[in-house]
Design a protein around this motif. Structure first.
Motif, PDB file in Angstrom:
ATOM      1  N   VAL A  10      23.993   4.518 -64.911  1.00  0.00           N
ATOM      2  CA  VAL A  10      25.046   3.513 -65.093  1.00  0.00           C
ATOM      3  C   VAL A  10      25.020   2.926 -66.497  1.00  0.00           C
ATOM      4  N   LEU A  11      23.825   2.730 -67.057  1.00  0.00           N
ATOM      5  CA  LEU A  11      23.698   1.997 -68.315  1.00  0.00           C
ATOM      6  C   LEU A  11      23.818   2.871 -69.556  1.00  0.00           C
ATOM      7  N   ILE A  12      23.586   4.173 -69.442  1.00  0.00           N
ATOM      8  CA  ILE A  12      23.691   5.037 -70.626  1.00  0.00           C
ATOM      9  C   ILE A  12      25.085   4.969 -71.252  1.00  0.00           C
ATOM     10  N   PRO A  13      26.171   5.121 -70.480  1.00  0.00           N
ATOM     11  CA  PRO A  13      27.495   4.980 -71.121  1.00  0.00           C
ATOM     12  C   PRO A  13      27.737   3.591 -71.693  1.00  0.00           C
ATOM     13  N   LEU A  14      27.166   2.575 -71.052  1.00  0.00           N
ATOM     14  CA  LEU A  14      27.368   1.211 -71.526  1.00  0.00           C
ATOM     15  C   LEU A  14      26.707   0.986 -72.881  1.00  0.00           C
ATOM     16  N   PHE A  15      25.515   1.548 -73.064  1.00  0.00           N
ATOM     17  CA  PHE A  15      24.757   1.316 -74.290  1.00  0.00           C
ATOM     18  C   PHE A  15      25.084   2.315 -75.396  1.00  0.00           C
ATOM     19  N   TYR A  16      25.410   3.536 -75.010  1.00  0.00           N
ATOM     20  CA  TYR A  16      25.528   4.597 -76.006  1.00  0.00           C
ATOM     21  C   TYR A  16      26.957   5.108 -76.167  1.00  0.00           C
ATOM     22  N   THR A  17      27.923   4.325 -75.748  1.00  0.00           N
ATOM     23  CA  THR A  17      29.323   4.643 -75.994  1.00  0.00           C
ATOM     24  C   THR A  17      29.925   3.535 -76.849  1.00  0.00           C
TER      25      THR A  17
END
Length: 234
Positions: A147-154
Motif C-alpha cells: 500500500v505504501l510503496i506507491p504513496l512514497f515512491y510515486t
C-alpha cells in the motif's frame, strides 16, 4: 569520515531511560528464550507463537528508535547529514511507516486470537495453525508495504533532512504528502480495532469467569442441600 558519537544534545531524561530501555529489551529477549525453550509443553498455544513472531516487529521498532530516530533527532552520531530531496530521508520515513503499521497489525492479530479463543473455543486450536500464523505474520508486512510503496515512491514529495535550531535533524516532506499520508495511515484504524477487540475480549473473559463462579456457587449450594437433607433423613 570516521564515526563519532556526541551525547551533548541528548536530554537528561533520555540518558536515564536509554539504559532502562536496553535492559528491558534484554529481559524481553530472555522471556522469549524461555518461551521458545518450553514451546512444546508449557507455552504451546497459538498465542505464544504469535508473540514470538510479533517480537521481531517489536525489536525492529526498538532498533529503529535507538539507532536511527534518536541519533537523527539529537545528532548522536554523524551518519546522517542535512539533505534536500534525497533518498535517505525517503527510506527512513518509509521504513518507519511500514514498521509502525506492521506493529499495530500484529496487535490486532493478538486481539483476534484472544477473541477467537472465547467465541470459537472448540475450533480455536485447529484454526490457528502454525502455517496460518506464518501467513498472517508475513501479511502484516506485505500489506502495508504494497500500500505504501506507491504513496512514497510515486511523484516528487521532497523528502529532506532539515537542520533543527537545537542541532538535530528533522524529517520533512511536502505538505501534500503529509496530508495524504495522514489520511491513509493504516495503523490508526488498526489501533482502534485492536482496542475494540481487547476490550471485547476482557468483557467476554469477565462474563465467562462470572458464569463459572455462579455455576460453582450453585453446585456448592446443591451439595450442601443434599448433605442437609441426607443428614435429616438419617
Amino acid at each position: 569520515m570516521p564515526l563519532s558519537i556526541n551525547l551533548s544534545l541528548l536530554p537528561i531524561s533520555h540518558l536515564i531511560f536509554i539504559p532502562i530501555c536496553w535492559f528491558s529489551v534484554f529481559l524481553y529477549l530472555r522471556v522469549l528464550y524461555i518461551i521458545h525453550q518450553l514451546r512444546k509443553n508449557v507455552f504451546k498455544s497459538s498465542f505464544f507463537l504469535i508473540i514470538r513472531m510479533h517480537a521481531i516487529t517489536d525489536l525492529l521498532m526498538f532498533l529503529y528508535v535507538e539507532l536511527v530516530a534518536r541519533p537523527r533527532k539529537y545528532r548522536v552520531h554523524n551518519l546522517f547529514e542535512a539533505a534536500n530531496d534525497h533518498w535517505i530521508p525517503q527510506l527512513l520515513w518509509f521504513s518507519l511507516t511500514v514498521i509502525k503499521n506492521a506493529m499495530f497489525l500484529g496487535y490486532t492479530v493478538v486481539a483476534v486470537n484472544r477473541c477467537s479463543e472465547i467465541f470459537r473455543f472448540r475450533n480455536h486450536v485447529k484454526f490457528w495453525s502454525p502455517t496460518l500464523i506464518l501467513i498472517v505474520y508475513l501479511s502484516e508486512w506485505l500489506a502495508p508495504t504494497i500500500v505504501l510503496i506507491p504513496l512514497f515512491y510515486t511523484g516528487n514529495h521532497n523528502f529532506s533532512l532539515i537542520a533543527a535550531p537545537s542541532g538535530g535533524l528533522f524529517l520533512r516532506a511536502s505538505p501534500e504528502f503529509i496530508k495524504m499520508c495522514s489520511r491513509t495511515s493504516l495503523y490508526r484504524y488498526f489501533a482502534s480495532w485492536s482496542a475494540h477487540f481487547c476490550i471485547s475480549s476482557l468483557l467476554c473473559i469477565w462474563c465467562r469467569l462470572c458464569r463459572k463462579l455462579c455455576q460453582t456457587h450453585s453446585s456448592v449450594l446443591i451439595d450442601r442441600n443434599l448433605q442437609i437433607s441426607t443428614h435429616q433423613q438419617t
